[in-house]
Design a protein around this motif. Structure first.
Motif, short mmCIF file in Angstrom:
data_model
loop_
_atom_site.label_atom_id
_atom_site.label_comp_id
_atom_site.label_asym_id
_atom_site.label_seq_id
_atom_site.Cartn_x
_atom_site.Cartn_y
_atom_site.Cartn_z
N ARG A 104 0.86 -1.18 0.00
CA ARG A 104 0.00 0.00 0.00
C ARG A 104 0.90 1.23 0.00
N PRO A 105 0.38 2.36 -0.49
CA PRO A 105 1.21 3.57 -0.50
C PRO A 105 1.70 4.00 0.88
N ASP A 106 0.96 3.63 1.92
CA ASP A 106 1.32 4.07 3.27
C ASP A 106 2.00 2.97 4.09
N THR A 107 2.56 1.96 3.44
CA THR A 107 3.17 0.86 4.18
C THR A 107 4.30 1.35 5.09
N ILE A 108 5.16 2.21 4.57
CA ILE A 108 6.26 2.74 5.39
C ILE A 108 5.70 3.50 6.58
N ALA A 109 4.67 4.29 6.36
CA ALA A 109 4.06 5.05 7.46
C ALA A 109 3.50 4.12 8.52
N GLN A 110 2.92 3.00 8.10
CA GLN A 110 2.40 2.02 9.07
C GLN A 110 3.54 1.45 9.91
N ILE A 111 4.65 1.09 9.26
CA ILE A 111 5.79 0.52 9.98
C ILE A 111 6.36 1.53 10.96
N VAL A 112 6.50 2.76 10.51
CA VAL A 112 7.04 3.82 11.38
C VAL A 112 6.11 4.05 12.57
N ALA A 113 4.81 4.07 12.33
CA ALA A 113 3.85 4.27 13.44
C ALA A 113 3.94 3.12 14.44
N ALA A 114 4.11 1.90 13.95
CA ALA A 114 4.25 0.74 14.85
C ALA A 114 5.49 0.88 15.72
N PHE A 115 6.51 1.50 15.18
CA PHE A 115 7.76 1.68 15.92
C PHE A 115 7.67 2.84 16.91
N ILE A 116 7.04 3.93 16.50
CA ILE A 116 7.06 5.16 17.28
C ILE A 116 5.91 5.26 18.29
N ASP A 117 4.70 4.95 17.87
CA ASP A 117 3.52 5.26 18.70
C ASP A 117 3.55 4.64 20.10
N PRO A 118 3.87 3.34 20.25
CA PRO A 118 3.87 2.79 21.62
C PRO A 118 4.88 3.49 22.54
N ASN A 172 19.10 2.86 8.23
CA ASN A 172 17.89 3.66 8.39
C ASN A 172 17.18 3.33 9.69
N TYR A 173 17.15 2.04 10.02
CA TYR A 173 16.54 1.65 11.29
C TYR A 173 17.30 2.26 12.46
N LEU A 174 18.63 2.16 12.43
CA LEU A 174 19.44 2.70 13.52
C LEU A 174 19.30 4.22 13.62
N PHE A 175 19.18 4.91 12.49
CA PHE A 175 18.97 6.35 12.53
C PHE A 175 17.62 6.66 13.19
N GLY A 176 16.62 5.82 12.94
CA GLY A 176 15.32 6.00 13.58
C GLY A 176 15.41 5.82 15.08
N VAL A 177 16.17 4.81 15.52
CA VAL A 177 16.38 4.59 16.96
C VAL A 177 17.06 5.82 17.58
N SER A 178 18.04 6.35 16.88
CA SER A 178 18.77 7.52 17.40
C SER A 178 17.85 8.72 17.53
N ALA A 179 17.01 8.93 16.53
CA ALA A 179 16.08 10.06 16.57
C ALA A 179 15.09 9.90 17.72
N LEU A 180 14.60 8.69 17.93
CA LEU A 180 13.67 8.45 19.02
C LEU A 180 14.35 8.65 20.37
N SER A 181 15.60 8.22 20.48
CA SER A 181 16.35 8.40 21.73
C SER A 181 16.55 9.88 22.03
N GLY A 194 5.56 13.42 18.37
CA GLY A 194 5.55 12.14 17.68
C GLY A 194 5.23 12.28 16.20
N THR A 195 4.31 13.18 15.87
CA THR A 195 3.96 13.42 14.47
C THR A 195 5.15 13.96 13.70
N ILE A 196 5.88 14.91 14.29
CA ILE A 196 7.07 15.46 13.64
C ILE A 196 8.09 14.36 13.38
N LEU A 197 8.30 13.51 14.38
CA LEU A 197 9.28 12.44 14.24
C LEU A 197 8.85 11.45 13.16
#
Length: 201
Positions: free
Chosen positions: A80-94, A156-165, A188-191
């Motif tokens: 789906r066009p929003d697959t990446i957004a779904q994955i990112v939300a699963a990582f960030i939202d909780p 890219n995953y590790l950069f996401g972890v760093s941004a969340l940290s 969270g939306t900005i991230l």
């Protein structure tokens, strides 16, 4: 286990969590934790035996956040066009939901400290509790972006972890002029927008 024992155990865990987040693993002793939690050292060692065990139990006690992330990741709809957004939300939202409470914020700060502490490798907390989930997210990103090399996806995953940290380093954000009135949801939306843009570029 009686309600009183559960209450004492939770009080010890939340107290230790806050103290480790503020001062680091090496700088906090069992006697200090017992004093702050208003329990005896004997009771503290009865429940956890050692500081290492107590520290590891904090992360085990917070594993529901990892379970929530995995549950959301398993519900991602691919192709789906929003697959990446779904994955990112699963990582960030909780993790952002956790930060919405003072106790949850203390754990988020502790996690950020553990993830960036050079001595953390010896404790193995990140390897035990977070690496298995990391591999799940990396696999999902590789499926969503098969055009990218495996190393690019991993970084890219590790950069996401760093941004969340970085969200747990609130003082620096304020020094750099970040609006202190931004809500957890707004941050969270900005991230998420940042990570989605990077992963879809």
């Amino acid at each position: 286990m009686s309600a009183q024992k559960i209450s004492r155990r939770v009080r010890i865990l939340r107290t230790a969590e806050r103290m480790f987040a503020q001062h680091g693993f090496e700088s906090v002793g069992m006697r200090e934790i017992a004093a702050q939690a208003e329990v005896s050292v004997a009771l503290l060692t009865y429940h956890f035996e050692t500081k290492d065990n107590l520290y590891r139990e904090i992360f085990r006690d917070r594993s529901e956040v990892l379970d929530r992330r995995l549950s959301l990741l398993e519900s991602v709809v691919f192709d789906r066009p929003d697959t990446i957004a779904q994955i990112v939300a699963a990582f960030i939202d909780p993790q952002m939901e956790l930060r919405a409470t003072p106790e949850g914020l203390a754990f988020a700060q502790l996690l950020a400290r553990e993830a960036t502490d050079p001595s953390s490798n010896a404790r193995g907390i990140i390897a035990e509790f977070y690496d298995p989930l990391a591999f799940e997210f990396i696999a999902a990103l590789q499926r969503a972006r098969p055009d990218l090399s495996a190393d690019t996806v991993r970084w890219n995953y590790l950069f996401g972890v760093s941004a969340l940290s970085m969200l747990s380093v609130d003082d620096r954000a304020l020094r750099l002029g970040v609006n202190p009135e931004l809500t957890v949801d707004e941050t969270g939306t900005i991230l998420k927008e940042f990570l989605v843009a990077g992963l879809t570029a």
